[in-house]
Motif scaffolding. Structure first.
Motif, short mmCIF file in Angstrom:
data_model
loop_
_atom_site.label_atom_id
_atom_site.label_comp_id
_atom_site.label_asym_id
_atom_site.label_seq_id
_atom_site.Cartn_x
_atom_site.Cartn_y
_atom_site.Cartn_z
N PRO A 4 25.08 -18.90 -18.39
CA PRO A 4 24.07 -18.66 -19.43
C PRO A 4 23.46 -19.97 -19.92
CG PRO A 4 26.05 -17.37 -19.84
CD PRO A 4 26.39 -18.34 -18.74
N GLU A 5 22.19 -19.92 -20.30
CA GLU A 5 21.51 -21.11 -20.80
C GLU A 5 22.13 -21.59 -22.11
OE1 GLU A 5 17.37 -20.38 -21.21
OE2 GLU A 5 16.99 -20.27 -19.05
N LYS A 6 22.56 -20.65 -22.95
CA LYS A 6 23.14 -21.00 -24.24
C LYS A 6 24.53 -20.39 -24.36
CE LYS A 6 18.58 -21.01 -26.51
NZ LYS A 6 17.77 -20.41 -27.59
N SER A 7 25.29 -20.89 -25.31
CA SER A 7 26.62 -20.32 -25.56
C SER A 7 26.48 -18.87 -25.98
CB SER A 7 27.34 -21.12 -26.65
OG SER A 7 27.57 -22.45 -26.23
N LEU A 8 27.43 -18.06 -25.56
CA LEU A 8 27.40 -16.65 -25.92
C LEU A 8 27.74 -16.47 -27.40
CD1 LEU A 8 29.18 -15.10 -22.80
CD2 LEU A 8 26.74 -15.50 -23.19
N THR A 9 27.41 -15.32 -27.91
CA THR A 9 27.64 -15.01 -29.33
C THR A 9 29.08 -14.54 -29.52
OG1 THR A 9 25.34 -14.35 -29.53
CG2 THR A 9 26.83 -13.65 -31.28
N PRO A 10 29.77 -15.03 -30.55
CA PRO A 10 31.15 -14.56 -30.79
C PRO A 10 31.18 -13.07 -31.09
CG PRO A 10 30.63 -16.51 -32.12
CD PRO A 10 29.35 -16.03 -31.53
N ASN A 11 32.32 -12.47 -30.78
CA ASN A 11 32.57 -11.10 -31.21
C ASN A 11 31.51 -10.14 -30.69
OD1 ASN A 11 33.70 -8.98 -32.72
ND2 ASN A 11 32.32 -9.38 -34.43
N THR A 12 31.10 -10.33 -29.42
CA THR A 12 30.01 -9.54 -28.86
C THR A 12 30.41 -8.99 -27.49
OG1 THR A 12 28.38 -10.90 -30.00
CG2 THR A 12 27.57 -9.56 -28.18
N LEU A 70 16.93 -16.07 -0.98
CA LEU A 70 15.73 -16.02 -1.80
C LEU A 70 15.83 -15.01 -2.94
CD1 LEU A 70 12.91 -16.25 0.91
CD2 LEU A 70 13.66 -18.03 -0.67
N VAL A 71 16.68 -13.98 -2.78
CA VAL A 71 16.76 -12.94 -3.80
C VAL A 71 18.01 -13.07 -4.67
CG1 VAL A 71 15.45 -11.31 -2.41
CG2 VAL A 71 17.95 -11.33 -2.22
N ILE A 72 18.88 -14.02 -4.36
CA ILE A 72 20.17 -14.11 -5.06
C ILE A 72 20.00 -14.43 -6.54
CG2 ILE A 72 22.22 -15.60 -5.24
CD1 ILE A 72 22.59 -15.35 -2.29
N ASN A 73 18.91 -15.08 -6.90
CA ASN A 73 18.71 -15.41 -8.32
C ASN A 73 18.68 -14.18 -9.22
OD1 ASN A 73 18.66 -18.18 -8.02
ND2 ASN A 73 16.45 -18.29 -7.72
N SER A 74 18.40 -13.03 -8.64
CA SER A 74 18.37 -11.80 -9.45
C SER A 74 19.59 -10.93 -9.21
CB SER A 74 17.10 -11.00 -9.13
OG SER A 74 17.05 -10.66 -7.75
N SER A 75 20.66 -11.52 -8.65
CA SER A 75 21.84 -10.72 -8.31
C SER A 75 22.72 -10.40 -9.51
CB SER A 75 22.67 -11.43 -7.24
OG SER A 75 23.08 -12.72 -7.70
N ILE A 76 22.88 -11.35 -10.44
CA ILE A 76 23.76 -11.15 -11.60
C ILE A 76 22.89 -11.02 -12.85
CG2 ILE A 76 25.59 -12.12 -13.03
CD1 ILE A 76 26.67 -13.55 -10.62
N ASN A 77 23.03 -9.88 -13.51
CA ASN A 77 22.30 -9.63 -14.76
C ASN A 77 23.30 -9.50 -15.90
OD1 ASN A 77 19.48 -9.30 -13.72
ND2 ASN A 77 20.49 -7.70 -12.53
N LEU A 78 23.19 -10.38 -16.87
CA LEU A 78 24.05 -10.35 -18.05
C LEU A 78 23.22 -9.89 -19.22
CD1 LEU A 78 26.87 -11.08 -19.23
CD2 LEU A 78 25.93 -13.33 -19.77
N SER A 79 23.74 -8.93 -19.99
CA SER A 79 22.97 -8.40 -21.11
C SER A 79 23.88 -8.00 -22.25
CB SER A 79 22.14 -7.18 -20.67
OG SER A 79 23.00 -6.11 -20.29
N THR A 80 23.30 -7.90 -23.43
CA THR A 80 24.00 -7.38 -24.60
C THR A 80 23.00 -6.61 -25.43
OG1 THR A 80 25.30 -7.92 -26.57
CG2 THR A 80 23.62 -9.53 -25.89
#
Length: 704
Positions: free
Chosen positions: A301-309, A269-279
Motif C-alpha cells: 500500500p502507498e500509505k500505512s493502513l488504518t488501525p482497527n480496520t 503486463l496485466v499483473i499490476n491489476s492482480s491484487i485488489n485491496l479494499s475497505t
C-alpha cells in the motif's frame, strides 16, 4: 366482279394485319406461338434438353463434353451449342435422339444453351444452364492458434475457399515420401471461407495439425501445417497467502503476498491489476511487484493502513493470466489491522501476566451477583438477544472505535444463540464461540474457543472399583479439575494431552473434514439438539470424514495425500456436497459452512449469504418468513445453474435458460413451474424439517 373486289379487299386487310403482327410481335414470337399452338394440339412439339452437366455445376476441367437429347425431330436434325451469344459447337451425329458435343471453356462462369433444327425447319432451344470452370487448387490458412504458440483452446480455426471442404489430420506423421499418414477428418468452410475444427479430447502439450482444402470443383490444395502447445490449466493462487485468512492484529505496514502455481509463463503486463485491496468498498492504492522466478506477487500500500480496520483482498482473474490466455481462479479473503499499536504484546485484551487489574475491566469481584462476576446488572441470564448483558462488555469496545465491529452485526438476523456446551443459557453469544482470555496467535487470531482432550484407556487388568471415564474426554464436556483437583497441572503437561482450538476453517484452510467446522458442529449436533431443541443437527451430515480418517489415509499414502485424493463413490453417495477443489484450495471434502452462511449475521433468514459463489456469484434473498419449498428451490438454483462456481467447480445445471426445462427433460420436477421442494427427491428423510436440512448439508442423488 363486285364479290371479287370484296375478296381482294379482305386479302389486303389480312396482309396488313399480318405485317402489323410481325412488327409488334417479331417473327420468332409469332412463329413460336403458331407452332406451339399447332404442335401442342398433337402432343408432338420438338424438344432439345441438356442432360449433363447440370446447371450450377462447378467443374475442374477446361475440356468437357455437353450431352443431351432430342424429341420429335425428323432425321437430319443438328444441334448447335452456344455460350451466351457465341456459337461454340455443332453436331449432326444424333444416335437414338442422344447427342454429345466436346468443347473447351476457359476458367470462369458460363451460360450454355443448345438449339436443335431438323430438315423440316422445326427448331427448339434448351433452357440456359449456368456452370463454372475452376482448375485452381484452393489455399488454406490457419488463424488460431498461431504457429509455435501456446493456446488454451482445443479448436483450430482458419480460412479457405468459401464452401470448400477442409480436411484435418491431427498429430499425424509424414512417411519417407513426405506424405501425411493418419486419419483425416472433414469440416466445412462457410460462405465466407471460415472453418473451425474442435477436438474435445485433445490432451495438454505439443501438437501438430495438418490441413488441406478441397473446393467445390474437386481441386485439392496443398497441405499446410502448424505446431502449437495446448494449455487449458488455469493459474492457481496457492492457499499460503499473507496476511492469513481472518487474521487479526495485522501490522499497519503489512505487504500482501500471494504465490502463483502455473507451469506456463504469466503475462506481466496485466499483473499490476492482480491484487485488489479494499475497505468499505474503497480500493487502496499501492504498488504491485512480480518475481518471475518464484512467481510471488507482492502488493505494498502507498500509505500505512488504518488501525482497527477490516480489509478485503481480491485476487482478480483478469490480472493473473498466462500466455496461453488462461485466467486464474479468483480468491478473496479478509484480515483486520491491529487495534492498539503496541510492540509490547499482541493480546488485544491486554497483558494479563503484566497487569492483573485488566480483569477488572469486565469482572467485579465484590459487587456482581453473577457466578462469573461479570456484572451487577446481569442478575438474570437469558438466551434472548435483548438480555445478553455480557455481550455489552464485548460491544463496548467492538463498536468500530477501539476494536473492530464484528462483521454483519448490524444485519437483521444475528447469531444470538447464547448457550453453553451443556445446553444452558450463558448470557453471552460472543463467548459461545470466543474465549476473551486467550492470548493472540496466528493459529488462533480470533480467540476461538479452545479445549484440551485426552484419551483415557481402560485399566488393564480391569478394575471393577475404578469409575474413571474411558475414551476421548474433552475439557468442554468435563473439566479435568473435576477428577484431578491437586494434580491438574501435572496431568495437563502430559504429552498425551492435546490442546485443540475449535476450528472454523474457510476456503484457504478447509480440507473438508468434520474438525474443520467443529466450532459450529460442537453445538449443531445430535446430542446438543436433545438438550436444546432449537439447535438443528448438522453434524450427522459431516461425520463420515474425520481427522482420524485423514491421519489413517495419510499414514498409508503420504503427507497431504488426503487433499489430493479423488472423491469416492461412497463419499458422493453420503453427500453431494463433498467436492474436490479445482482452484488450488485444499478442499477435498464437505463444503465449508462459511460458503453459505454469514458468521455473525445476515439479512437473510438462517444467516444465509446474499451472494453465493466464487465465480459468477448469484444473489439470493429470503429476508422474512419460514423456510419453504419455494425458498429452498431458489436457494439451490443460486449455485446449481451451470455458471456459478465454488472452488473452481461449477454447480450442475438444473434449468436450461433457453427453454426453462430441466437438463434431464424426463424429470418434470426440474421444471421452473414446479412447486416441489428439492428435498423431496434429494433427501432420505420423511420429516420435512430434517429433509430440508439434509438436502442443504448432505444432499442425496435425486430419486426419479
Amino acid at each position: 366482279m363486285k364479290q371479287r373486289g370484296s375478296l381482294q379487299k379482305t386479302k389486303l386487310l389480312a396482309l396488313i394485319l399480318l405485317v402489323l403482327c410481325f412488327q409488334f410481335l417479331g417473327s420468332n414470337k409469332l412463329l413460336t406461338v403458331t407452332t406451339v399452338q399447332g404442335e401442342e394440339l398433337n402432343g408432338t412439339e420438338p424438344k432439345v434438353i441438356i442432360t449433363s452437366p447440370k446447371t450450377g455445376d462447378i467443374l475442374n476441367e477446361t475440356s468437357l463434353t455437353i450431352s443431351g437429347t432430342n424429341e420429335n425431330f425428323t432425321a437430319g436434325a443438328s444441334v448447335d451449342l452456344y455460350n451466351g451469344t457465341e456459337k461454340i459447337g455443332t453436331t449432326n451425329e444424333i444416335i437414338e435422339n442422344n447427342w454429345t458435343i466436346t468443347i473447351d471453356l476457359p476458367e470462369g462462369t458460363h451460360d450454355i444453351y443448345a438449339k436443335a433444327t431438323d430438315s423440316e425447319g422445326k427448331t427448339a432451344a434448351t433452357s440456359t444452364i449456368n456452370l463454372s470452370i475452376d482448375t485452381t487448387p484452393p489455399t488454406i490458412t490457419f488463424g488460431k492458434p498461431v504457429d509455435g504458440a501456446f493456446t488454451n483452446s482445443s479448436s483450430i480455426e482458419g480460412t479457405a475457399e468459401p464452401n470448400s471442404t477442409v480436411q484435418i489430420c491431427m498429430d499425424c506423421t509424414k512417411d519417407s515420401g513426405s506424405q501425411v499418414v493418419g486419419t483425416w477428418v472433414s469440416v466445412s468452410a462457410d460462405s465466407s471461407g471460415k472453418w473451425v475444427y474442435t477436438d474435445a479430447l485433445l490432451t495438454q502439450g505439443n501438437h501438430t495439425v495438418y490441413a488441406k482444402a478441397i473446393d467445390q470443383a474437386g481441386n485439392t490444395g496443398s497441405v499446410n501445417q502448424i505446431t502449437f502447445i495446448l494449455d487449458t490449466l488455469r493459474p492457481i493462487v496457492l492457499s499460503e497467502v499473507y496476511p492469513l485468512q481472518d487474521m487479526t492484529q495485522v501490522s499497519l505496514n503489512t505487504t500482501i503476498k500471494v504465490k502463483v502455481s502455473d507451469e506456463n509463463v504469466l503475462k506481466e503486463l496485466v499483473i499490476n491489476s492482480s491484487i485488489n485491496l479494499s475497505t468499505n468498498g474503497t480500493n487502496v492504492p499501492g504498488t504491485t511487484v512480480y518475481n518471475s522466478e518464484t512467481k510471488e506477487i507482492t502488493f505494498t500500500p502507498e500509505k500505512s493502513l488504518t488501525p482497527n480496520t477490516k480489509y478485503n483482498v481480491f485476487i482478480s482473474p483478469l490480472g493473473l493470466m498466462d500466455i496461453a490466455g488462461n485466467i486464474a481462479f479468483p480468491k478473496i479473503w479478509s484480515f483486520t489491522t491491529v487495534s492498539i499499536p503496541s510492540e509490547t504484546h499482541q493480546n488485544p485484551h491486554g497483558g494479563y501476566d503484566n497487569n492483573v487489574n485488566i480483569c477488572g475491566n469486565c469482572h467485579s469481584t465484590h459487587e456482581s451477583q453473577s457466578p462469573k462476576l461479570l456484572s451487577a446488572k446481569n442478575a438474570t441470564e437469558s438466551n434472548q438477544k435483548e438480555n445478553l448483558a455480557v455481550d455489552t462488555y464485548c460491544m463496548a469496545c467492538h463498536d468500530g472505535t477501539v476494536a473492530p465491529m464484528p462483521e454483519n452485526m448490524q444485519n437483521t438476523h444475528t447469531h444470538n444463540a447464547a448457550v453453553n456446551i451443556d445446553g444452558k443459557p450463558s448470557g453471552s453469544s460472543c463467548a459461545s464461540c470466543h474465549n476473551p482470555h486467550l492470548d493472540w496467535s496466528e493459529k488462533n487470531p480470533n480467540l476461538t474457543q479452545d479445549h484440551i482432550t485426552y484419551k483415557h484407556l481402560p485399566s488393564d487388568p480391569e478394575d471393577p472399583n475404578q469409575d474413571k471415564p474411558t475414551g476421548e474426554i474433552s475439557s468442554k464436556e468435563q473439566l479435568c479439575e473435576s477428577c484431578h483437583e491437586t494434580d491438574s497441572a501435572e496431568k495437563i503437561a502430559n504429552p498425551a494431552v492435546e490442546y485443540r482450538v475449535f476450528q472454523y476453517n474457510k476456503s484457504n484452510t478447509a480440507i473438508g473434514i468434520y474438525e474443520d467446522y467443529e466450532l459450529c458442529l460442537r453445538c449443531h449436533n445430535q446430542d446438543f439438539q436433545k438438550k436444546y431443541e432449537k439447535t438443528p443437527d448438522i453434524a450427522s451430515y459431516y461425520n463420515n470424514l474425520t481427522e482420524e480418517l485423514k491421519k489413517q489415509y495419510e499414514k498409508i499414502n503420504g503427507q497431504s495425500s488426503f487433499s489430493k485424493r479423488e472423491i469416492s463413490a461412497e463419499e458422493k453417495n453420503f453427500s453431494g456436497h463433498i467436492i474436490k477443489a479445482q482452484d488450488g484450495s485444499p478442499l477435498a471434502g464437505h463444503i465449508p459452512c462459511a460458503e453459505c452462511h454469514d458468521t455473525h449475521g445476515s439479512n437473510n433468514i438462517k444467516h444465509l449469504k446474499t451472494k453465493l459463489g466464487h465465480e459468477n456469484p448469484t444473489t439470493f434473498e429470503a429476508k422474512t418468513g419460514d423456510w419453504d419449498a419455494a425458498k429452498e428451490r431458489a436457494f439451490c438454483v443460486t449455485c446449481h445453474n451451470g455458471k456459478t462456481a465454488i472452488y473452481g467447480v461449477i454447480g450442475s445445471p438444473i434449468y436450461d435458460e433457453t427453454t426453462g426445462l430441466a437438463v434431464d427433460p424426463t424429470i418434470t420436477d426440474h421444471n421452473k413451474n414446479s412447486d416441489k421442494a428439492c428435498s423431496k427427491c434429494h433427501s432420505d428423510s420423511q420429516d420435512e424439517n430434517k429433509a430440508f436440512i439434509e438436502a442443504a448439508h448432505g444432499p442425496k442423488k435425486g430419486k426419479n
